[in-house]
Design a protein around this motif. Structure first.
Motif, PDB file in Angstrom:
ATOM      1  N   ILE A 114       0.833  -1.199   0.000  1.00 44.20           N
ATOM      2  CA  ILE A 114       0.000   0.000   0.000  1.00 44.20           C
ATOM      3  C   ILE A 114       0.874   1.258   0.000  1.00 44.20           C
ATOM      4  O   ILE A 114       1.884   1.329   0.698  1.00 44.20           O
ATOM      5  N   LEU A 115       0.499   2.250  -0.783  1.00 42.62           N
ATOM      6  CA  LEU A 115       1.276   3.486  -0.854  1.00 42.62           C
ATOM      7  C   LEU A 115       1.088   4.323   0.415  1.00 42.62           C
ATOM      8  O   LEU A 115      -0.044   4.588   0.824  1.00 42.62           O
ATOM      9  N   PRO A 116       2.181   4.765   1.046  1.00 44.89           N
ATOM     10  CA  PRO A 116       2.059   5.625   2.228  1.00 44.89           C
ATOM     11  C   PRO A 116       1.255   6.898   1.968  1.00 44.89           C
ATOM     12  O   PRO A 116       0.550   7.380   2.856  1.00 44.89           O
ATOM     13  N   SER A 117       1.353   7.431   0.757  1.00 40.91           N
ATOM     14  CA  SER A 117       0.609   8.658   0.452  1.00 40.91           C
ATOM     15  C   SER A 117      -0.897   8.438   0.548  1.00 40.91           C
ATOM     16  O   SER A 117      -1.644   9.343   0.945  1.00 40.91           O
ATOM     17  N   ILE A 118      -1.345   7.238   0.197  1.00 40.79           N
ATOM     18  CA  ILE A 118      -2.770   6.917   0.293  1.00 40.79           C
ATOM     19  C   ILE A 118      -3.186   6.795   1.757  1.00 40.79           C
ATOM     20  O   ILE A 118      -4.232   7.320   2.175  1.00 40.79           O
ATOM     21  N   ILE A 119      -2.364   6.124   2.552  1.00 41.55           N
ATOM     22  CA  ILE A 119      -2.662   5.998   3.983  1.00 41.55           C
ATOM     23  C   ILE A 119      -2.727   7.377   4.633  1.00 41.55           C
ATOM     24  O   ILE A 119      -3.691   7.712   5.331  1.00 41.55           O
ATOM     25  N   LEU A 120      -1.705   8.186   4.393  1.00 46.93           N
ATOM     26  CA  LEU A 120      -1.642   9.516   5.003  1.00 46.93           C
ATOM     27  C   LEU A 120      -2.744  10.424   4.462  1.00 46.93           C
ATOM     28  O   LEU A 120      -3.389  11.157   5.226  1.00 46.93           O
ATOM     29  N   GLY A 121      -2.955  10.382   3.157  1.00 46.54           N
ATOM     30  CA  GLY A 121      -3.970  11.238   2.541  1.00 46.54           C
ATOM     31  C   GLY A 121      -5.363  10.931   3.060  1.00 46.54           C
ATOM     32  O   GLY A 121      -6.139  11.843   3.375  1.00 46.54           O
ATOM     33  N   GLN A 122      -5.685   9.644   3.160  1.00 47.56           N
ATOM     34  CA  GLN A 122      -6.997   9.268   3.693  1.00 47.56           C
ATOM     35  C   GLN A 122      -7.126   9.638   5.167  1.00 47.56           C
ATOM     36  O   GLN A 122      -8.184  10.105   5.602  1.00 47.56           O
ATOM     37  N   ALA A 123      -6.068   9.419   5.926  1.00 52.28           N
ATOM     38  CA  ALA A 123      -6.112   9.748   7.356  1.00 52.28           C
ATOM     39  C   ALA A 123      -6.361  11.237   7.565  1.00 52.28           C
ATOM     40  O   ALA A 123      -7.156  11.638   8.423  1.00 52.28           O
ATOM     41  N   ILE A 124      -5.695  12.063   6.769  1.00 52.94           N
ATOM     42  CA  ILE A 124      -5.872  13.514   6.877  1.00 52.94           C
ATOM     43  C   ILE A 124      -7.290  13.916   6.492  1.00 52.94           C
ATOM     44  O   ILE A 124      -7.953  14.686   7.197  1.00 52.94           O
ATOM     45  N   LEU A 125      -7.757  13.388   5.361  1.00 53.47           N
ATOM     46  CA  LEU A 125      -9.085  13.757   4.872  1.00 53.47           C
ATOM     47  C   LEU A 125     -10.189  13.257   5.793  1.00 53.47           C
ATOM     48  O   LEU A 125     -11.123  13.997   6.128  1.00 53.47           O
ATOM     49  N   GLU A 126     -10.092  12.002   6.214  1.00 50.59           N
ATOM     50  CA  GLU A 126     -11.165  11.386   6.997  1.00 50.59           C
ATOM     51  C   GLU A 126     -11.212  11.889   8.447  1.00 50.59           C
ATOM     52  O   GLU A 126     -12.291  11.984   9.033  1.00 50.59           O
ATOM     53  N   SER A 127     -10.046  12.201   9.016  1.00 44.03           N
ATOM     54  CA  SER A 127     -10.011  12.548  10.447  1.00 44.03           C
ATOM     55  C   SER A 127      -9.664  14.001  10.720  1.00 44.03           C
ATOM     56  O   SER A 127      -9.559  14.396  11.880  1.00 44.03           O
ATOM     57  N   ASP A 128      -9.475  14.792   9.654  1.00 41.25           N
ATOM     58  CA  ASP A 128      -9.067  16.192   9.824  1.00 41.25           C
ATOM     59  C   ASP A 128      -7.813  16.285  10.694  1.00 41.25           C
ATOM     60  O   ASP A 128      -7.805  16.916  11.738  1.00 41.25           O
ATOM     61  N   TRP A 129      -6.779  15.602  10.231  1.00 44.24           N
ATOM     62  CA  TRP A 129      -5.482  15.603  10.927  1.00 44.24           C
ATOM     63  C   TRP A 129      -5.585  15.009  12.334  1.00 44.24           C
ATOM     64  O   TRP A 129      -4.899  15.428  13.260  1.00 44.24           O
ATOM     65  N   GLY A 130      -6.469  14.035  12.496  1.00 47.68           N
ATOM     66  CA  GLY A 130      -6.605  13.377  13.794  1.00 47.68           C
ATOM     67  C   GLY A 130      -7.405  14.170  14.803  1.00 47.68           C
ATOM     68  O   GLY A 130      -7.497  13.781  15.972  1.00 47.68           O
ATOM     69  N   LYS A 131      -8.030  15.268  14.359  1.00 50.01           N
ATOM     70  CA  LYS A 131      -8.754  16.143  15.285  1.00 50.01           C
ATOM     71  C   LYS A 131     -10.247  15.845  15.378  1.00 50.01           C
ATOM     72  O   LYS A 131     -10.927  16.379  16.255  1.00 50.01           O
ATOM     73  N   SER A 132     -10.770  15.021  14.477  1.00 45.78           N
ATOM     74  CA  SER A 132     -12.193  14.687  14.550  1.00 45.78           C
ATOM     75  C   SER A 132     -12.459  13.880  15.819  1.00 45.78           C
ATOM     76  O   SER A 132     -11.542  13.284  16.400  1.00 45.78           O
ATOM     77  N   GLN A 133     -13.696  13.856  16.240  1.00 47.55           N
ATOM     78  CA  GLN A 133     -14.033  13.091  17.450  1.00 47.55           C
ATOM     79  C   GLN A 133     -13.693  11.621  17.270  1.00 47.55           C
ATOM     80  O   GLN A 133     -13.155  10.979  18.179  1.00 47.55           O
ATOM     81  N   LEU A 134     -13.991  11.091  16.090  1.00 49.64           N
ATOM     82  CA  LEU A 134     -13.720   9.683  15.822  1.00 49.64           C
ATOM     83  C   LEU A 134     -12.220   9.398  15.846  1.00 49.64           C
ATOM     84  O   LEU A 134     -11.783   8.372  16.373  1.00 49.64           O
ATOM     85  N   GLY A 135     -11.443  10.315  15.292  1.00 43.49           N
ATOM     86  CA  GLY A 135      -9.997  10.117  15.258  1.00 43.49           C
ATOM     87  C   GLY A 135      -9.327  10.381  16.589  1.00 43.49           C
ATOM     88  O   GLY A 135      -8.421   9.654  17.000  1.00 43.49           O
ATOM     89  N   LYS A 136      -9.781  11.420  17.274  1.00 41.06           N
ATOM     90  CA  LYS A 136      -9.140  11.836  18.527  1.00 41.06           C
ATOM     91  C   LYS A 136      -9.525  10.947  19.703  1.00 41.06           C
ATOM     92  O   LYS A 136      -8.663  10.520  20.476  1.00 41.06           O
ATOM     93  N   ASP A 137     -10.812  10.675  19.840  1.00 44.42           N
ATOM     94  CA  ASP A 137     -11.293   9.938  21.019  1.00 44.42           C
ATOM     95  C   ASP A 137     -11.310   8.427  20.825  1.00 44.42           C
ATOM     96  O   ASP A 137     -11.206   7.674  21.801  1.00 44.42           O
ATOM     97  N   TYR A 138     -11.446   7.990  19.567  1.00 44.38           N
ATOM     98  CA  TYR A 138     -11.604   6.551  19.321  1.00 44.38           C
ATOM     99  C   TYR A 138     -10.545   5.992  18.367  1.00 44.38           C
ATOM    100  O   TYR A 138     -10.617   4.836  17.975  1.00 44.38           O
ATOM    101  N   HIS A 139      -9.581   6.826  17.991  1.00 48.40           N
ATOM    102  CA  HIS A 139      -8.415   6.421  17.194  1.00 48.40           C
ATOM    103  C   HIS A 139      -8.771   5.800  15.843  1.00 48.40           C
ATOM    104  O   HIS A 139      -7.977   5.046  15.279  1.00 48.40           O
TER     105      HIS A 139
END
Length: 208
Positions: A78-103
């Motif tokens: 898997i390309l790291p850019s895809i992992i990072l790009g999706q993580a940024i888009l889906e979790s807003d840099w890890g700041k969304s409630q789902l990303g921040k509180d539930y990882h």
């Protein structure tokens, strides 16, 4: 004292008062100008500081995910850019409630027997966005979320185990992003272009 002299003195007093008023007005305007300049300078500095802080936070987020993203690339392709790009888009840099509180960095839904949390989200259906409540997986940390995300591509879903194979086979982030959309990873009709935009904006393809 002659009338002419009195008139001159009166006129001089009037002129002096007018000059004093004008000088006072200029002083007030000057002080206001200085205050405005100071305020603008402070605002610009605060904006610059905020931008610097945001950039540092973003770089910290990438730095935290990158080592594991590289491990997953080595193991599964898997390309790291895809992992990072999706993580940024889906979790807003890890700041969304789902990303921040539930990882959960990728908005991965939960099965019946899995640890889950129910949160509101938006899905694109019948040509418009709808707000729904969905059950999302809960992870102990971001790295666990990244691993599960990659294994979803490796193992597929119960009704189609090869649905994400083109994502894994892709050697170019644009092809991989389009493969994600074609496989139905998200309901957003612009998902591929959004992933591509994130990758290009933050030059994430340098890690591929």
């Amino acid at each position: 004292m002659s009338k002419l002299k009195r008139k001159r003195q009166k006129k001089i007093k009037q002129v002096s008062k007018s000059v004093a008023k004008i000088v006072s007005l200029f002083l007030i305007l000057g002080m206001l100008f200085i205050v405005v300049l100071q305020h603008l300078s402070t605002s610009v500095q605060q904006t610059n500081d905020s931008s610097d802080t945001q950039e540092q936070t973003q770089q910290t987020f990438i730095a935290e995910l990158l080592p594991h993203a590289k491990e997953l690339q080595k193991q599964y392709g898997i390309l790291p850019s895809i992992i990072l790009g999706q993580a940024i888009l889906e979790s807003d840099w890890g700041k969304s409630q789902l990303g921040k509180d539930y990882h959960n960095l990728f908005g991965i839904k939960a099965g019946d027997a899995e640890d889950k949390v129910e949160l509101k989200t938006k899905e694109y259906e019948d040509g418009k966005w709808k707000e729904i409540t969905a059950a999302f997986k809960v992870y102990p940390n971001w790295q666990a979320s990244m691993t599960d995300h990659t294994l979803l591509f490796v193992n597929g879903v119960s009704w189609n185990t090869t649905i994400y194979q083109n994502v894994l086979k892709a050697t170019n982030y644009k092809v991989a992003a389009q493969a994600l959309q074609d496989a139905g990873y998200a309901t957003d009709p612009d998902y591929a272009s959004k992933i591509t935009s994130v990758i290009e904006t933050y030059q994430l393809n340098q890690y591929d």
